[in-house]
Structures are given as structure tokens and as C-alpha cells.
Design an enzyme around this catalytic site. Structure first.
Site, PDB file in Angstrom:
ATOM      1  N   GLU A   1     -56.673  -0.044  87.626  1.00 16.13           N
ATOM      2  CA  GLU A   1     -55.959   0.679  86.578  1.00 16.13           C
ATOM      3  C   GLU A   1     -55.516   2.058  87.057  1.00 16.13           C
ATOM      4  O   GLU A   1     -56.230   2.725  87.806  1.00 16.13           O
ATOM      5  CB  GLU A   1     -56.893   0.909  85.386  1.00 16.13           C
ATOM      6  CG  GLU A   1     -57.455  -0.358  84.834  1.00 16.13           C
ATOM      7  CD  GLU A   1     -58.415  -0.097  83.684  1.00 16.13           C
ATOM      8  OE1 GLU A   1     -58.914  -1.064  83.131  1.00 16.13           O
ATOM      9  OE2 GLU A   1     -58.660   1.078  83.355  1.00 16.13           O
TER      10      GLU A   1
ATOM     11  N   CYS B   1     -54.264   9.587  86.849  1.00 19.14           N
ATOM     12  CA  CYS B   1     -55.668   9.228  87.056  1.00 19.14           C
ATOM     13  C   CYS B   1     -55.695   7.935  87.862  1.00 19.14           C
ATOM     14  O   CYS B   1     -55.246   6.889  87.386  1.00 19.14           O
ATOM     15  CB  CYS B   1     -56.335   9.051  85.694  1.00 19.14           C
ATOM     16  SG  CYS B   1     -58.049   8.536  85.792  1.00 19.14           S
TER      17      CYS B   1
ATOM     18  N   CYS C   1     -66.805  -1.100  90.620  1.00 14.50           N
ATOM     19  CA  CYS C   1     -67.658   0.024  91.006  1.00 14.50           C
ATOM     20  C   CYS C   1     -69.098  -0.456  91.100  1.00 14.50           C
ATOM     21  O   CYS C   1     -69.528  -1.309  90.333  1.00 14.50           O
ATOM     22  CB  CYS C   1     -67.559   1.143  89.958  1.00 14.50           C
ATOM     23  SG  CYS C   1     -68.442   2.652  90.426  1.00 14.50           S
TER      24      CYS C   1
ATOM     25  N   CYS D   1     -73.181   2.881  85.996  1.00 15.67           N
ATOM     26  CA  CYS D   1     -73.410   3.797  84.861  1.00 15.67           C
ATOM     27  C   CYS D   1     -73.387   2.988  83.558  1.00 15.67           C
ATOM     28  O   CYS D   1     -72.476   2.182  83.333  1.00 15.67           O
ATOM     29  CB  CYS D   1     -72.377   4.918  84.851  1.00 15.67           C
ATOM     30  SG  CYS D   1     -72.433   5.913  86.359  1.00 15.67           S
TER      31      CYS D   1
ATOM     32  N   CYS E   1     -70.268   2.921  81.075  1.00 20.44           N
ATOM     33  CA  CYS E   1     -68.934   2.828  81.679  1.00 20.44           C
ATOM     34  C   CYS E   1     -68.466   1.378  81.771  1.00 20.44           C
ATOM     35  O   CYS E   1     -69.205   0.506  82.227  1.00 20.44           O
ATOM     36  CB  CYS E   1     -68.965   3.453  83.079  1.00 20.44           C
ATOM     37  SG  CYS E   1     -67.414   3.270  83.980  1.00 20.44           S
TER      38      CYS E   1
ATOM     39  N   CYS F   1     -61.907   4.606  81.419  1.00 20.19           N
ATOM     40  CA  CYS F   1     -62.209   3.959  82.689  1.00 20.19           C
ATOM     41  C   CYS F   1     -62.568   2.472  82.571  1.00 20.19           C
ATOM     42  O   CYS F   1     -63.536   2.112  81.932  1.00 20.19           O
ATOM     43  CB  CYS F   1     -63.393   4.731  83.281  1.00 20.19           C
ATOM     44  SG  CYS F   1     -63.830   4.291  84.916  1.00 20.19           S
TER      45      CYS F   1
HETATM   46  N1  SAH Z   1     -67.102   7.299  89.828  1.00 22.08           N
HETATM   47  C1  SAH Z   1     -66.572   8.610  89.604  1.00 22.08           C
HETATM   48  C2  SAH Z   1     -65.161   8.637  89.034  1.00 22.08           C
HETATM   49  C3  SAH Z   1     -64.747   7.634  87.982  1.00 22.08           C
HETATM   50  S1  SAH Z   1     -65.145   7.842  86.286  1.00 22.08           S
HETATM   51  C4  SAH Z   1     -67.494   9.391  88.721  1.00 22.08           C
HETATM   52  O1  SAH Z   1     -68.454   8.836  88.214  1.00 22.08           O
HETATM   53  O2  SAH Z   1     -67.288  10.590  88.569  1.00 22.08           O
HETATM   54  C5  SAH Z   1     -64.475   9.343  85.682  1.00 22.08           C
HETATM   55  C6  SAH Z   1     -65.351   9.950  84.599  1.00 22.08           C
HETATM   56  O3  SAH Z   1     -65.339   9.171  83.389  1.00 22.08           O
HETATM   57  C7  SAH Z   1     -66.813  10.074  85.013  1.00 22.08           C
HETATM   58  O4  SAH Z   1     -67.307  11.328  84.627  1.00 22.08           O
HETATM   59  C8  SAH Z   1     -67.466   8.977  84.199  1.00 22.08           C
HETATM   60  O5  SAH Z   1     -68.841   9.182  84.028  1.00 22.08           O
HETATM   61  C9  SAH Z   1     -66.669   9.056  82.917  1.00 22.08           C
HETATM   62  N2  SAH Z   1     -66.794   7.882  82.039  1.00 22.08           N
HETATM   63  C10 SAH Z   1     -67.076   6.608  82.355  1.00 22.08           C
HETATM   64  N3  SAH Z   1     -67.125   5.835  81.255  1.00 22.08           N
HETATM   65  C11 SAH Z   1     -66.858   6.645  80.203  1.00 22.08           C
HETATM   66  C12 SAH Z   1     -66.762   6.436  78.798  1.00 22.08           C
HETATM   67  N4  SAH Z   1     -66.951   5.235  78.260  1.00 22.08           N
HETATM   68  N5  SAH Z   1     -66.464   7.513  78.037  1.00 22.08           N
HETATM   69  C13 SAH Z   1     -66.268   8.731  78.578  1.00 22.08           C
HETATM   70  N6  SAH Z   1     -66.340   8.995  79.890  1.00 22.08           N
HETATM   71  C14 SAH Z   1     -66.640   7.963  80.709  1.00 22.08           C
END
Ligand code: SAH
Length: 373
Positions: free
Chosen positions: A106, A119, A126, A130, A133, A360
Site C-alpha cells: 500500500e 506514505c 511485516c 505489533c 497493527c 497501515c
Molecule cells: N514499522 C515501522 C513503520 C510502519 S507503521 C514502525 O513501526 O514505526 C507507522 C506507524 O503507524 C507506527 O508508529 C505504527 O506503530 C503505527 N500504527 C500501526 N497500526 C496502527 C493503528 N491501527 N493505528 C494507529 N497507528 C498505527
């Protein structure tokens, strides 16, 4: 303790030569290998990085026979479009791209008054896991090549440069990508070499030529790679996804914390600041009753106050079947105020494209779900 496998296989996905994966020298060698003079490589390079050509047919100053040969054995962009959607306000556009091996990624374009922020993804899927996510749910498929990372930028650069390009949007369309954030799918520090090859070409004046200060790399916190980034000598901004001020809570949200703990991560960020003199951003997605209490805000404020930093408070994008819900606006304000009371600059990130699953990994997830249905 969960072990996260940090080794990733590189996959060779097409037998054609992917020109976006080549350095200028490698492109020159390739062109000379076809019995062509070196200046043909300069012409192709210019078409790709300055004029955003997507096909060889557009490269009208190349001899027809050469164009035909390139068509047969090479590709410019590895991206096909699966889905393209606009937000209702038409200021956010999201594209789900298909790569040559069928993987999907994406990319999101956000149009602000003066900025055009892209972005982009660094991996298909990944491995970081997390818990809040959407991308994490499918695991990691593979690293993107440097060309697959750059292609996302060139696609939108072309779109912005061409006022006639579809989709037409209501907002006035300035002509260039002004900012790039590596906050799409994937962990950029987990695909370090290809990401930095891409960043060098994106910032190289002879290639795409965007100022490094307009690019932000966001990481979950792979400490050795933060130290490595400090040595790169490019002024790319560093953002660290913190989401919790202590190990007990962070390990539940961000599993990689079991390998690299909060205080060690903050020490690495301090080393980075000492080395680069650059302000670091911490991302903190607020989740109702999980990480949004005044006590946690105060703990975060105490830990971050010595650092040259800024906290980007992100309203959570809720994902389907997830126990995590966004914090109310009121509690968000309270959280931000406590950080400020500790002398830590904090702002709430604008929510963008919520109705188009711009968070994301969410578009890919909903597309997969529809296909499965
Ligand atoms: N892997 C990297 C970059 C990708 S995610 C990282 O973790 O920084 C970019 C940002 O979006 C990260 O801060 C991630 O934690 C956040 N993110 C992921 N899922 C999310 C969600 N459901 N709501 C808000 N932020 C989210």
C-alpha cells in the site's frame, strides 16, 4: 520469550531486468552490454527519475530497436494497480499495488495546503507483530527491493506532475511530492540495505533529488540499526514507534521490545541525537484504557524530557476484530497536556483517510477479506 526471526530471504521475482533496482553505474554497464553507448543510459536514467516514465515507449529519444529490446528484457515500474481509492474530502488517495510475484503493498498520498506527503511501504507484510497493527496480522512475505520502494514514489510523482492524470481531485494540485514518510507496510530497519539504497537514490540530485530533511524513517526500534543510521550522513528524520513508556506494557503492544527494552532504546536515541544533532519524533498511538492514563503520560514525560524530541500522538485507527479502541478526544488532550507540562513538545496527528482504510495495512486486509468472502 518470543523469538522474532530477523533474517529475510531476498526473492528474485521476475526474469526481466528491473531497471529501478540498478544504480547509475549498473544501468550504464547494462546498456553498454547491449552494445549501446553510455549516453543511452543517461537518457534512460533521465526518463525514469526526472520525467517519471513508466514505459519504454515514452522514451522517444531512444532508437526504436533499442526500445523494443528493452521492452523484451527489462521493466521500468514493477507496480500494477489493484485498487485505487480517494477519501471523501479527496485529499487522501490510497493505492494497493501488485508486485511481479503477486505480493501487494500500500501507498498513501496525503495532500495538505503546501505539502504533498507520501506514505510508502518498505516490505510486503511485516515481521514485527505489533498487536494493534493490521499489517502485522499477515506476517512478513518479503523485503521490497530498492526499485519497488522507489517505484511507489515515482508513480505518485508522475500523477502529481500531470494535471490531466486520473483521478481528478478537487484540491488544487501542486506538482511534486514534497515529503516522504516510511510509515506504510513493513519495518524499514528490517530491510536496511534496500531501504538505504532507495533513500540514496531518492535524495540524489542526479536521480529523484528530494531533500533528505523531507523524508522520515519510522522504526519500531531496532537498536543496532538506529546506531547505523546515525553514521549514514544523510539528514533523514528518525521517528520511533514507542506507544508505551515501560517494558511491561510495551512488550504487550510491540513484541520486539522483548529484544530491545525501552530504556536501551531511549539510550540509542540519545546517542543518535548526540551524533546528528537532530530532533527525533516518538510516535504514540493512543488506545483506550491501554496506554492513555495520566500516570503513563507522566511516566512518558519524565523519560522523554531530557531528549531533543517531539511526540506525535496518533489517534488509533481501529482494526476489525481488535480489542484496541481509540482514546476519546478529551483524554487525548489530557495526555498531550501532561507531556507538555513535562516540557515535552507533543501534537496530535491529524486523522486522515479513515474511511478509506488508510491506516497501515488496512486496505490490503479489506481487499483480502472481500476476496475470501
Ligand atoms: N514499522 C515501522 C513503520 C510502519 S507503521 C514502525 O513501526 O514505526 C507507522 C506507524 O503507524 C507506527 O508508529 C505504527 O506503530 C503505527 N500504527 C500501526 N497500526 C496502527 C493503528 N491501527 N493505528 C494507529 N497507528 C498505527
Amino acid at each position: 520469550m518470543t523469538e522474532i526471526n530477523l533474517e529475510v530471504e531476498e526473492s528474485k521475482v521476475t526474469s526481466k531486468v528491473a531497471l529501478l533496482d540498478l544504480s547509475r553505474e549498473a544501468l550504464t554497464e547494462y546498456v553498454q552490454g547491449m552494445g549501446q553507448p553510455a549516453y543511452r543510459a543517461a537518457q534512460i536514467w533521465d526518463w525514469i527519475y526526472k520525467r517519471y516514465a513508466l514505459s519504454f515507449a515514452e522514451m522517444t529519444n531512444l532508437p526504436k530497436a533499442l526500445r523494443q529490446r528493452l521492452e523484451d528484457e527489462a521493466i521500468v515500474s514493477p507496480l500494477g494497480i489493484v485498487t485505487q481509492i480517494n477519501s471523501l474530502a479527496k485529499d487522501t488517495q490510497k493505492v494497493l499495488f501488485r508486485l511481479p510475484d503477486g505480493q501487494t503493498i500500500e501507498t498513501v498520498l496525503m495532500v495538505y495546503d503546501k505539502r504533498r506527503t507520501l506514505c510508502i511501504s518498505s516490505q510486503a507484510g511485516c515481521a514485527m507483530g505489533c498487536t494493534f497493527c493490521a499489517t502485522a496480522q499477515g506476517g512478513l512475505a518479503r523485503n521490497l527491493t530498492s526499485g519497488e520502494i522507489i517505484a511507489q514514489v515515482l508513480y505518485f510523482a508522475r500523477y502529481l506532475a500531470d494535471p490531466a492524470a486520473e483521478p481528478r481531485v478537487d484540491v488544487e494540485r501542486p506538482t511534486a511530492v514534497t515529503n516522504i514518510v516510511l510509515m506504510g507496510m513493513g519495518e524499514p530497519m528490517h530491510n536496511y540495505k534496500n531501504v538505504w539504497d532507495a533513500l540514496r537514490r531518492l535524495t540524489d540530485g542526479d536521480a529523484f533529488g528530494l531533500g533528505a530533511r523531507h523524508i522520515t524513517l519510522s522504526t519500531v526500534g531496532l537498536i543496532p540499526m538506529i546506531d547505523r543510521m546515525a553514521e549514514e550522513g544523510l539528514q533523514i528524520n528518525l521517528a520511533v514507534s514507542l506507544h508505551a513508556p515501560n517494558d511491561e506494557l510495551r512488550a504487550q503492544l510491540v513484541p520486539i521490545n522483548r529484544r530491545w527494552a525501552v530504556d536501551d532504546l531511549l539510550a540509542a536515541v540519545q546517542r543518535y541525537i548526540d551524533k546528528t544533532n537532530r530532533r527525533v519524533t516518538f510516535e504514540y498511538a493512543l488506545m483506550n484504557d491501554i496506554n492513555d492514563s495520566p500516570e503513563l503520560a507522566a511516566e512518558l514525560g519524565r523519560k522523554l524530557s531530557p531528549l531533543l524530541c517531539h511526540v506525535n500522538v496518533i489517534p488509533l485507527n481501529p482494526i476489525p476484530d481488535s480489542p484496541f479502541q481509540p482514546t476519546s478526544d478529551e483524554d487525548t488532550e489530557r495526555f498531550v497536556q501532561i507531556l507538555r507540562d513535562h516540557g515535552v513538545p507533543a501534537t496530535v496527528r491529524l486523522r486522515r483517510g479513515i474511511e478509506i482504510n488508510a491506516g497501515c495495512g488496512q486496505l490490503r486486509q479489506s481487499t483480502t477479506a472481500r476476496r475470501a468472502a
